[in-house]
Design a protein around this motif. Structure first.
Motif, PDB file in Angstrom:
ATOM      1  N   GLY A  34      45.260  36.198  29.671  1.00 20.76           N
ATOM      2  CA  GLY A  34      44.453  36.642  28.544  1.00 20.76           C
ATOM      3  C   GLY A  34      42.973  36.777  28.844  1.00 20.76           C
ATOM      4  N   ALA A  35      42.473  36.139  29.911  1.00 20.41           N
ATOM      5  CA  ALA A  35      41.061  36.273  30.242  1.00 20.41           C
ATOM      6  C   ALA A  35      40.815  37.614  30.925  1.00 20.41           C
ATOM      7  CB  ALA A  35      40.626  35.128  31.151  1.00 20.41           C
ATOM      8  N   GLN A  36      39.590  38.083  30.857  1.00 16.48           N
ATOM      9  CA  GLN A  36      39.242  39.341  31.482  1.00 16.48           C
ATOM     10  C   GLN A  36      38.804  39.100  32.924  1.00 16.48           C
ATOM     11  OE1 GLN A  36      39.403  42.560  30.242  1.00 16.48           O
ATOM     12  NE2 GLN A  36      40.606  41.566  28.657  1.00 16.48           N
ATOM     13  N   VAL A  37      39.329  39.905  33.841  1.00 15.77           N
ATOM     14  CA  VAL A  37      38.948  39.875  35.245  1.00 15.77           C
ATOM     15  C   VAL A  37      38.095  41.103  35.514  1.00 15.77           C
ATOM     16  CG1 VAL A  37      39.819  40.125  37.601  1.00 15.77           C
ATOM     17  CG2 VAL A  37      40.938  38.542  36.019  1.00 15.77           C
ATOM     18  N   ARG A  38      36.990  40.909  36.193  1.00 21.20           N
ATOM     19  CA  ARG A  38      36.089  42.025  36.481  1.00 21.20           C
ATOM     20  C   ARG A  38      36.776  43.059  37.369  1.00 21.20           C
ATOM     21  NH1 ARG A  38      30.770  38.971  38.499  1.00 21.20           N
ATOM     22  NH2 ARG A  38      30.450  41.022  39.432  1.00 21.20           N
ATOM     23  N   ARG A  39      36.524  44.327  37.064  1.00 17.18           N
ATOM     24  CA  ARG A  39      37.185  45.411  37.780  1.00 17.18           C
ATOM     25  C   ARG A  39      36.889  45.390  39.275  1.00 17.18           C
ATOM     26  NH1 ARG A  39      34.969  50.212  34.152  1.00 17.18           N
ATOM     27  NH2 ARG A  39      33.163  48.825  34.299  1.00 17.18           N
ATOM     28  N   GLU A  40      35.654  45.036  39.634  1.00 19.56           N
ATOM     29  CA  GLU A  40      35.296  45.045  41.055  1.00 19.56           C
ATOM     30  C   GLU A  40      36.021  43.970  41.849  1.00 19.56           C
ATOM     31  OE1 GLU A  40      31.578  43.386  38.855  1.00 19.56           O
ATOM     32  OE2 GLU A  40      33.264  44.746  38.455  1.00 19.56           O
ATOM     33  N   PHE A  41      36.555  42.945  41.159  1.00 25.77           N
ATOM     34  CA  PHE A  41      37.299  41.902  41.863  1.00 25.77           C
ATOM     35  C   PHE A  41      38.674  42.374  42.314  1.00 25.77           C
ATOM     36  CE2 PHE A  41      34.959  38.208  39.553  1.00 25.77           C
ATOM     37  CZ  PHE A  41      33.882  38.374  40.406  1.00 25.77           C
ATOM     38  N   VAL A  42      39.212  43.429  41.695  1.00 27.54           N
ATOM     39  CA  VAL A  42      40.539  43.931  42.059  1.00 27.54           C
ATOM     40  C   VAL A  42      40.484  45.386  42.521  1.00 27.54           C
ATOM     41  CG1 VAL A  42      41.778  42.328  40.568  1.00 27.54           C
ATOM     42  CG2 VAL A  42      41.052  44.526  39.642  1.00 27.54           C
ATOM     43  N   HIS A  43      39.268  45.932  42.652  1.00 30.99           N
ATOM     44  CA  HIS A  43      39.057  47.281  43.179  1.00 30.99           C
ATOM     45  C   HIS A  43      39.788  48.329  42.355  1.00 30.99           C
ATOM     46  CE1 HIS A  43      38.149  45.441  47.457  1.00 30.99           C
ATOM     47  NE2 HIS A  43      37.582  44.769  46.465  1.00 30.99           N
ATOM     48  N   ARG A  44      39.710  48.166  41.046  1.00 25.92           N
ATOM     49  CA  ARG A  44      40.295  49.132  40.129  1.00 25.92           C
ATOM     50  C   ARG A  44      39.218  49.601  39.160  1.00 25.92           C
ATOM     51  NH1 ARG A  44      44.840  52.179  40.654  1.00 25.92           N
ATOM     52  NH2 ARG A  44      46.399  51.040  41.835  1.00 25.92           N
ATOM     53  N   PRO A  45      38.976  50.915  39.051  1.00 26.05           N
ATOM     54  CA  PRO A  45      37.912  51.384  38.176  1.00 26.05           C
ATOM     55  C   PRO A  45      38.243  51.344  36.698  1.00 26.05           C
ATOM     56  CG  PRO A  45      38.993  53.236  39.236  1.00 26.05           C
ATOM     57  CD  PRO A  45      39.585  51.999  39.845  1.00 26.05           C
ATOM     58  N   LEU A  46      39.535  51.291  36.343  1.00 23.99           N
ATOM     59  CA  LEU A  46      39.947  51.330  34.942  1.00 23.99           C
ATOM     60  C   LEU A  46      40.468  49.973  34.501  1.00 23.99           C
ATOM     61  CD1 LEU A  46      41.821  54.758  34.846  1.00 23.99           C
ATOM     62  CD2 LEU A  46      39.431  54.285  34.296  1.00 23.99           C
ATOM     63  N   VAL A  47      40.003  49.509  33.348  1.00 25.30           N
ATOM     64  CA  VAL A  47      40.425  48.214  32.831  1.00 25.30           C
ATOM     65  C   VAL A  47      41.934  48.188  32.598  1.00 25.30           C
ATOM     66  CG1 VAL A  47      40.229  46.646  30.870  1.00 25.30           C
ATOM     67  CG2 VAL A  47      38.179  47.712  31.809  1.00 25.30           C
ATOM     68  N   ASP A  48      42.505  49.304  32.155  1.00 21.80           N
ATOM     69  CA  ASP A  48      43.938  49.344  31.868  1.00 21.80           C
ATOM     70  C   ASP A  48      44.791  49.133  33.114  1.00 21.80           C
ATOM     71  OD1 ASP A  48      43.403  49.773  29.230  1.00 21.80           O
ATOM     72  OD2 ASP A  48      43.807  51.928  29.268  1.00 21.80           O
ATOM     73  N   ASP A  49      44.202  49.301  34.298  1.00 25.28           N
ATOM     74  CA  ASP A  49      44.947  49.146  35.549  1.00 25.28           C
ATOM     75  C   ASP A  49      44.893  47.718  36.088  1.00 25.28           C
ATOM     76  OD1 ASP A  49      45.501  51.825  35.424  1.00 25.28           O
ATOM     77  OD2 ASP A  49      43.974  52.418  36.864  1.00 25.28           O
ATOM     78  N   ILE A  50      44.152  46.841  35.428  1.00 25.01           N
ATOM     79  CA  ILE A  50      44.031  45.459  35.907  1.00 25.01           C
ATOM     80  C   ILE A  50      45.245  44.663  35.456  1.00 25.01           C
ATOM     81  CG2 ILE A  50      42.648  43.353  35.851  1.00 25.01           C
ATOM     82  CD1 ILE A  50      40.201  45.080  35.367  1.00 25.01           C
ATOM     83  N   LEU A  51      45.973  44.099  36.415  1.00 22.93           N
ATOM     84  CA  LEU A  51      47.194  43.356  36.127  1.00 22.93           C
ATOM     85  C   LEU A  51      46.982  41.851  36.116  1.00 22.93           C
ATOM     86  CD1 LEU A  51      49.625  45.404  38.410  1.00 22.93           C
ATOM     87  CD2 LEU A  51      49.149  45.754  35.978  1.00 22.93           C
ATOM     88  N   VAL A  52      46.019  41.348  36.905  1.00 21.44           N
ATOM     89  CA  VAL A  52      45.760  39.911  36.935  1.00 21.44           C
ATOM     90  C   VAL A  52      44.743  39.569  35.845  1.00 21.44           C
ATOM     91  CG1 VAL A  52      46.356  39.573  39.348  1.00 21.44           C
ATOM     92  CG2 VAL A  52      44.033  40.254  38.759  1.00 21.44           C
ATOM     93  N   THR A  53      44.937  38.439  35.196  1.00 20.67           N
ATOM     94  CA  THR A  53      44.110  38.100  34.037  1.00 20.67           C
ATOM     95  C   THR A  53      43.309  36.815  34.197  1.00 20.67           C
ATOM     96  OG1 THR A  53      45.984  36.950  33.015  1.00 20.67           O
ATOM     97  CG2 THR A  53      45.698  39.281  32.465  1.00 20.67           C
ATOM     98  N   GLY A  54      43.568  36.029  35.224  1.00 21.18           N
ATOM     99  CA  GLY A  54      42.817  34.790  35.415  1.00 21.18           C
ATOM    100  C   GLY A  54      43.350  34.030  36.610  1.00 21.18           C
ATOM    101  N   TRP A  55      42.667  32.951  36.972  1.00 23.39           N
ATOM    102  CA  TRP A  55      43.071  32.173  38.132  1.00 23.39           C
ATOM    103  C   TRP A  55      42.469  30.777  38.073  1.00 23.39           C
ATOM    104  CZ3 TRP A  55      38.790  34.937  37.703  1.00 23.39           C
ATOM    105  CH2 TRP A  55      37.615  34.450  38.257  1.00 23.39           C
TER     106      TRP A  55
END
Length: 327
Positions: A34-55
């Motif tokens: 449920g937490a937001q992960v910054r796009r630059e941490f997963v090298h994805r420009p679109l928020v909708d493409d981020i699959l990991v949510t926290g660590w």
């Protein structure tokens, strides 16, 4: 630093002396999605493409990553009855990138060279999963090489769980370089970009398991087991149009499509996918994709090996295995 889930905007890299903790400090707390992960941490420009949510950190070499597979996504989930294999690979990729940037000292802007990516899914559990699907990923780091508090290379072994059941296991091995070193490696190719222009004819989407023609990464040749790589402008697997080479996830998807096309019209739903990367796939040069059926190690399975070749040199080799269709 607290063991609680990190959220966007609150991350600071851990100094080397902070890597060692007492037993009580390493006590595990639930990794909640449920937490937001910054796009630059997963090298994805679109928020909708981020699959990991926290660590969170468990100890120096073990971490827990929260993730969520979307119920509907234009690229990752074209078949809503089952998360596709490429989704598992992308999850492993993002988890490794996230931990490299947030826990292993890699600055944003450094370059990652993927050596291999291998994973196996539990087909039964994936079939029954419905999204959005919350996941927990147990990560073990090994073969770690650090320099001045920054990851140079390492292996990430992952176990992905959903609803308390293992849905996939896998690993990746990466090497990390600074922008200066990467520039020396790439030389004049550092400024290479994909040329815009008409796309070659695509293989019919139904043969590759693709949702639309835009998602097809294969162009036919005069042989049914050989294709040329084709990449549509803005294709989701490309990640960033400023890439100086064809991204590894494009090659993974092309391999998956080639295996489908080779075995068509019969069903081919792979549960195991392993890829070794040998060199960069360059822009502007034809990349030949070939597929062939090879002997399977397990009974009642079909195994397809897919290779990518460019300028006569191997770019990658993928091996996909699927359960045979039941009578």
């Amino acid at each position: 630093m607290s063991e609680a889930l990190h959220v966007s905007g609150t991350v600071q890299h851990r100094a080397p002396q902070q890597m060692h903790r007492t037993r009580s400090q390493r006590a595990a707390s639930p990794a909640l999605p449920g937490a937001q992960v910054r796009r630059e941490f997963v090298h994805r420009p679109l928020v909708d493409d981020i699959l990991v949510t926290g660590w969170r950190r468990v100890d120096d070499l073990h971490f827990s990553v929260a993730a969520q597979w979307p119920q509907e996504h234009g690229y990752f989930t074209p078949d809503h009855s089952r998360p596709p294999l490429i989704l598992t690979g992308e999850t492993i990729r993002q988890a490794g990138l996230l931990l490299s940037h947030t826990e292993l000292g890699v600055p944003v802007g450094h370059h990652f060279i993927l050596g291999d990516l291998t994973f196996t899914t539990d087909a039964q559990h994936l079939e029954t999963a419905s999204g959005p699907t919350p996941l927990t990923i147990d990560v073990t780091c090994s073969k770690i090489r650090m320099r001045a508090g920054t990851l140079i290379s390492g292996r990430f072994d992952m176990t992905i769980r959903g609803a308390g059941r293992i849905v996939a296991t896998g690993h990746s091995h990466v090497t990390v370089t600074s922008p200066a070193v990467y520039g020396r490696i790439r030389g004049e190719r550092l400024t290479a970009r994909r040329a815009l222009g008409p796309l070659p004819t695509s293989v019919p989407p139904r043969l590759t398991g693709s949702a639309t023609e835009r998602d097809v990464l294969l162009s036919p040749t005069d042989r049914p087991d050989r294709w040329l790589l084709r990449v549509a402008t803005g294709h989701a697997a490309v990640v960033n149009p400023a890439n100086d080479h064809v991204p590894g996830m494009v090659l993974l998807d092309a391999a998956q499509q080639a295996a489908h096309a080779l075995t068509a019209p019969g069903p081919f739903v792979p549960y195991s996918f392993g890829t070794e990367f040998h060199r960069y796939a360059e822009h502007g040069t034809p990349c030949v994709i070939e597929a062939r059926q090879v002997p399977s190690a397990l009974p009642c399975t079909t195994t397809v090996q897919v290779t990518g070749v460019q300028d006569g040199e191997s770019v990658f080799v993928s091996t996909l295995t699927a359960l045979d269709a039941r009578d």
